[in-house]
Write an enzyme that holds these catalytic residues in place. Structure first.
Site, PDB file in Angstrom:
ATOM      1  CE  LYS A  66      -6.705  -6.128   2.772  1.00 27.26           C
ATOM      2  NZ  LYS A  66      -5.273  -6.366   3.165  1.00 27.26           N
TER       3      LYS A  66
ATOM      4  NE  ARG B 156       4.111  -2.477  -0.533  1.00 27.60           N
ATOM      5  CZ  ARG B 156       4.159  -3.191   0.474  1.00 27.60           C
ATOM      6  NH1 ARG B 156       5.907  -4.184  -0.320  1.00 27.60           N
ATOM      7  NH2 ARG B 156       4.068  -4.184   1.329  1.00 27.60           N
TER       8      ARG B 156
ATOM      9  CE  LYS C 174      -3.495   1.591   0.972  1.00 25.95           C
ATOM     10  NZ  LYS C 174      -3.019   0.957   1.409  1.00 25.95           N
TER      11      LYS C 174
HETATM   12  N1  BES Z   1      -4.141  -1.578   3.746  1.00 21.60           N
HETATM   13  C1  BES Z   1      -2.882  -2.667   4.388  1.00 21.60           C
HETATM   14  C2  BES Z   1      -2.345  -2.525   5.267  1.00 21.60           C
HETATM   15  C3  BES Z   1      -3.019  -2.902   6.340  1.00 21.60           C
HETATM   16  C4  BES Z   1      -3.410  -3.967   6.738  1.00 21.60           C
HETATM   17  C5  BES Z   1      -3.508  -1.329   7.779  1.00 21.60           C
HETATM   18  C6  BES Z   1      -3.733  -4.082   8.118  1.00 21.60           C
HETATM   19  C7  BES Z   1      -3.879  -2.133   8.264  1.00 21.60           C
HETATM   20  C8  BES Z   1      -4.347  -3.205   8.547  1.00 21.60           C
HETATM   21  C9  BES Z   1      -2.534  -2.840   3.120  1.00 21.60           C
HETATM   22  O1  BES Z   1      -3.758  -2.614   1.464  1.00 21.60           O
HETATM   23  C10 BES Z   1      -1.802  -4.500   2.772  1.00 21.60           C
HETATM   24  O2  BES Z   1      -3.201  -5.657   2.467  1.00 21.60           O
HETATM   25  N2  BES Z   1      -0.624  -4.755   3.053  1.00 21.60           N
HETATM   26  C11 BES Z   1       0.009  -6.188   3.028  1.00 21.60           C
HETATM   27  C12 BES Z   1       1.080  -6.388   2.154  1.00 21.60           C
HETATM   28  C13 BES Z   1       2.156  -7.332   2.408  1.00 21.60           C
HETATM   29  C14 BES Z   1       1.370  -8.008   1.597  1.00 21.60           C
HETATM   30  C15 BES Z   1       2.435  -7.115   1.800  1.00 21.60           C
HETATM   31  C16 BES Z   1      -0.048  -6.457   4.144  1.00 21.60           C
HETATM   32  O3  BES Z   1       0.115  -5.815   4.993  1.00 21.60           O
HETATM   33  O4  BES Z   1      -0.172  -7.338   5.044  1.00 21.60           O
HETATM   34 ZN    ZN Z   2      -4.395  -0.988   1.300  1.00 25.89          ZN
HETATM   35 MN    MN Z   3      -3.770  -4.480   0.569  1.00 28.40          MN
END
Ligand code: BES
Ligand code: ZN
Ligand code: MN
Length: 495
Positions: free
Chosen positions: A277, A351, A265
């Site tokens: 975010k 994903r 990724k």
């Molecule tokens: N890159 C993030 C995951 C992440 C979050 C890695 C914090 C390290 C620290 C990923 O793309 C993401 O934002 N995932 C979301 C998924 C959710 C929206 C289902 C998450 O983990 O909040």
């Molecule tokens: Zn991400």
């Molecule tokens: Mn994300």
């Protein structure tokens, strides 16, 4: 950094800036320490009597200009029982050693390592670990600092062991793994305005130019559209940065041998997109390409060692931004596999990138397929920063990867990928949604990916908790380059 070998029974005569010897629990001197103590009129045992060092792991004491000793410095290191140390204690021992040598600013040191052993591990294992750690110690982030700290002085460690083939191979491997980890750290640490998808593509191309057995192709957006990569493309819709699918092919074995395939990724910045975010710590989302970085790092290691194995490394490199063109919650996209996806949250973008990259990987008929991604915050909640979350559709494959990680000190933990979790991805408007609700978020992300890898011997590594550190020592860790290298090297018949 170099690690060399020179067995000697007369440590006091070694021509080195610093001699390193062990003090065992209870202040007992190792044999090399005793030898030094003899020639310097018991100056060392006097210090021990005074209680200046007890011999615990983590302790160290530097002595300068001891009479009768050629080297200007002697470094005493606490080594507990010396023999049969735990892996954790040995790792702490190594860190203490390197920390002290860095403080002392010595360029080289002679280390009486022979008196140490680690439970259930061979001498070459110990050498490889030391080689990795010394290489890691030499890395410093400097790229965007106008006044970087001076680089660590240490250039050479000499170990008092015989220079046999096993020792040399272990040192060479350790150095290569360390270099690969450092490559991944540097890419992770670079800011998002420098380390863009195009930058990652350029790095891959540069590696390809250096190595005749490595060919690098970049699949551009136009081609992705032709291939029907609607999921990956939906992530790049809101940014001006061009997405790149980077494909590296290493031919180390006969053409007929099916390759092992890595998929990383490479979200070079993850703002969340329209599902933006929160502001706090959003800067850390420059690390959202650490899966890609670990793939490039591993390929760097592999290029140094040239094992007899075929490897394909694929990186989905994209920036995730909001804009008038960005994908919206509720949009439905069609993946390269033909399966449709309702994008319920544009922040679950990893994903979407991976599913198309994994479908693309099918054309290489992988012997095994591993994706690596900073995929979910939920994985950080579940496992913290010590273990990578590991999922696989074949238990023996998961086992193999766990063992590889365990043996090289880059650990993962096997997570469930049970069918019972799959319905959380149900959608009324597409074949699946891209989120599975608040429960088991790392698991449902893995479930999503499993729908694109059914025919493969596949594993997924969620490195959201292990790829970087926050706080004062904020920075990329380079994980899981060591695990991946160990696994791939185990597939080579050239040992
Ligand atoms: N890159 C993030 C995951 C992440 C979050 C890695 C914090 C390290 C620290 C990923 O793309 C993401 O934002 N995932 C979301 C998924 C959710 C929206 C289902 C998450 O983990 O909040
Ligand atoms: Zn991400
Ligand atoms: Mn994300």
């Amino acid at each position: 950094m170099s690690l060399v070998f020179k067995a000697s029974s007369e440590i006091q005569k070694q021509n080195s800036e610093c001699l390193v010897v062990s003090v065992m629990a209870g202040g007992k001197l190792s044999q090399a320490a005793q030898q030094l103590d003899q020639v310097c009129d018991k100056a060392i045992s006097a210090l021990i009597k005074r209680g200046d060092i007890k011999g615990n792991i983590g302790e160290a004491l530097a002595l300068h200009h001891l009479p009768g000793i050629k080297a200007q410095r002697v470094l005493l290191i606490g080594s507990d029982k010396g023999k049969n140390l735990s892996k954790a204690d040995f790792s702490k021992w190594t860190k203490t050693l390197l920390e002290q040598l860095t403080i002392l600013k010595v360029k080289d040191a002679y280390v009486a390592i022979q008196e140490l052993s680690v439970a259930d591990q061979t001498a070459p294992w110990l050498i490889e670990q030391l080689a990795i750690e010394t290489e890691l110690n030499s890395y410093q982030y400097r790229s965007t600092l106008s006044k970087p700290k001076p680089a660590p002085a240490l250039k050479k460690l000499t170990l008092n062991t015989a220079a046999n083939k096993a020792a040399r191979v272990a040192a060479e491997r350790g150095k290569a793994v360390g270099t690969g980890i450092n490559t991944a750290r540097e890419l992770g640490n670079l800011p998002g305005n420098i380390c863009t998808p195009s930058y990652l593509a350029k790095q891959a191309k540069a590696l390809g130019r250096q190595h005749p057995k490595l060919t690098v192709n970049i699949v551009e957006e136009k081609k992705m559209r032709e291939l029907g990569m609607g999921a990956l493309l939906s992530v790049t819709a809101g940014t001006d940065q061009a997405a790149k699918l980077i494909v590296m092919e290493y031919k180390g074995a006969a053409k007929t041998k099916r390759p092992h395939v890595l998929v990383g990724k490479g979200v070079t910045f993850d703002s969340g997109g329209i599902s933006l975010k929160p502001g706090a710590r959003m800067d850390e989302m420059k690390y959202d390409m650490c899966g890609a970085a670990s793939v490039l790092g591993t390929m760097t290691t592999i290029m140094q060692l040239q094992p007899n194995v075929n490897i394909v490394a694929i990186i989905g490199a994209v920036e995730n931004m909001p804009s008038g063109n960005a994908t919206k919650p509720g949009d439905v996209v069609t993946s390269m596999s033909g399966q449709t996806i309702e994008v319920l949250n544009t922040d679950a973008e990893g994903r979407l990138v991976l599913c198309d990259a994994l479908t693309y990987a099918e054309r290489f008929k992988p012997q095994s397929l591993i994706d690596i991604a900073t995929l979910t915050g939920a994985c950080v909640v579940a496992l913290g920063s010590h273990a990578t979350g590991l999922y696989s559709n074949q238990d023996d494959f998961a086992e193999e990867l766990l063992t590889a990680g365990e043996s090289i000190g880059d650990r993962a933990w096997h997570m469930p990928l049970w069918d019972e979790y799959q319905p959380q991805l149900n959608s009324n408007f597409a074949d699946m949604g891209n989120i599975g609700g608040p429960e088991g978020g790392s698991i449902t992300a893995a479930c999503f990916l499993s729908r694109f890898t059914k025919k493969q011997r596949w594993a997924h590594m969620d490195i959201a908790g292990t790829a970087w550190k926050s706080g004062a020592s904020k920075g990329a860790t380079g994980r899981p380059v060591a695990l991946l290298s160990q696994y791939l090297l185990s597939k080579s018949d050239k040992k």
